[in-house]
Design a protein around this motif. Sequence first.
Motif, PDB file in Angstrom:
ATOM      1  N   GLY A   1       0.816  -1.387   0.041  1.00 35.43           N
ATOM      2  CA  GLY A   1       0.080  -0.130  -0.077  1.00 35.43           C
ATOM      3  C   GLY A   1       0.985   1.218  -0.123  1.00 35.43           C
ATOM      4  O   GLY A   1       0.230   2.307  -0.430  1.00 35.43           O
ATOM      5  N   HIS A   2       2.113   1.151   0.446  1.00 36.37           N
ATOM      6  CA  HIS A   2       3.045   2.376   0.390  1.00 36.37           C
ATOM      7  C   HIS A   2       3.727   2.514  -0.758  1.00 36.37           C
ATOM      8  O   HIS A   2       4.594   3.294  -1.191  1.00 36.37           O
ATOM      9  N   GLU A   3       3.446   1.349  -1.887  1.00 34.77           N
ATOM     10  CA  GLU A   3       4.130   1.665  -3.037  1.00 34.77           C
ATOM     11  C   GLU A   3       5.433   1.346  -3.035  1.00 34.77           C
ATOM     12  O   GLU A   3       6.269   2.172  -3.666  1.00 34.77           O
ATOM     13  N   PRO A   4       6.128   0.465  -2.393  1.00 36.53           N
ATOM     14  CA  PRO A   4       7.575   0.652  -2.021  1.00 36.53           C
ATOM     15  C   PRO A   4       8.698   0.518  -3.409  1.00 36.53           C
ATOM     16  O   PRO A   4       9.577   1.158  -3.199  1.00 36.53           O
ATOM     17  N   GLU A   5       8.017  -0.292  -4.286  1.00 38.79           N
ATOM     18  CA  GLU A   5       8.775  -0.393  -5.477  1.00 38.79           C
ATOM     19  C   GLU A   5       8.745   0.846  -6.398  1.00 38.79           C
ATOM     20  O   GLU A   5      10.052   1.319  -6.796  1.00 38.79           O
TER      21      GLU A   5
END
Length: 104
Positions: free
Chosen positions: A13-17
Amino acid sequence: MREALIVWGGWSGHEPEQCASIIAGMLEEEGFKVYVENSTEAFADPGLSDMSLVVPIYTMSKIEREELSNLTAAVRGGVGLAGYHGGMGDAFREAVEYQFMCGG
């Protein structure tokens, strides 16, 4: 040449990639050679202490004792640590030593 390691993962959900890609671009513009990994195993690499900067982009995950020990030793030895919001501060909730290192 300055070298940075970005390690991403955890809660999607934090869009790490995607965030790792953005940060990598910013660092490359500043002249860093950037390495990007998506496993906390990267923190256990003995070469971590040779980095100029480590950027964790990891949320709500776990870090193994050996990984944490190597990361904190590298930072104590002068490796820079950078990050933001949940990608750094909420990375490893059970690792109190990590929280103190980050200032949380």
